[in-house]
Design a protein around this motif. Sequence first.
Motif: not given
Length: 57
Positions: A9, A12, A38, A42, A45-46
């Motif tokens: 996060t 991003k 970004q 992502q 984060k995934n």
Amino acid sequence: MNKDQVNGTAEKVKGKVNEAIGRATGNTKQEVKGDLQQAAGQARKNLGDVMEVVKKA
């Protein structure tokens, strides 16, 4: 929430800032750098999301 989710996060957010600065100054290189940050954020984060699901299962 695990470390990968938080770091993803944060990456991003840094990417959005770089993209906005690049767009405002007309610096295409910085804008693309922001887009890449970004995407990397992502993805991280995934990964963190998947790790949380596995941990709970």
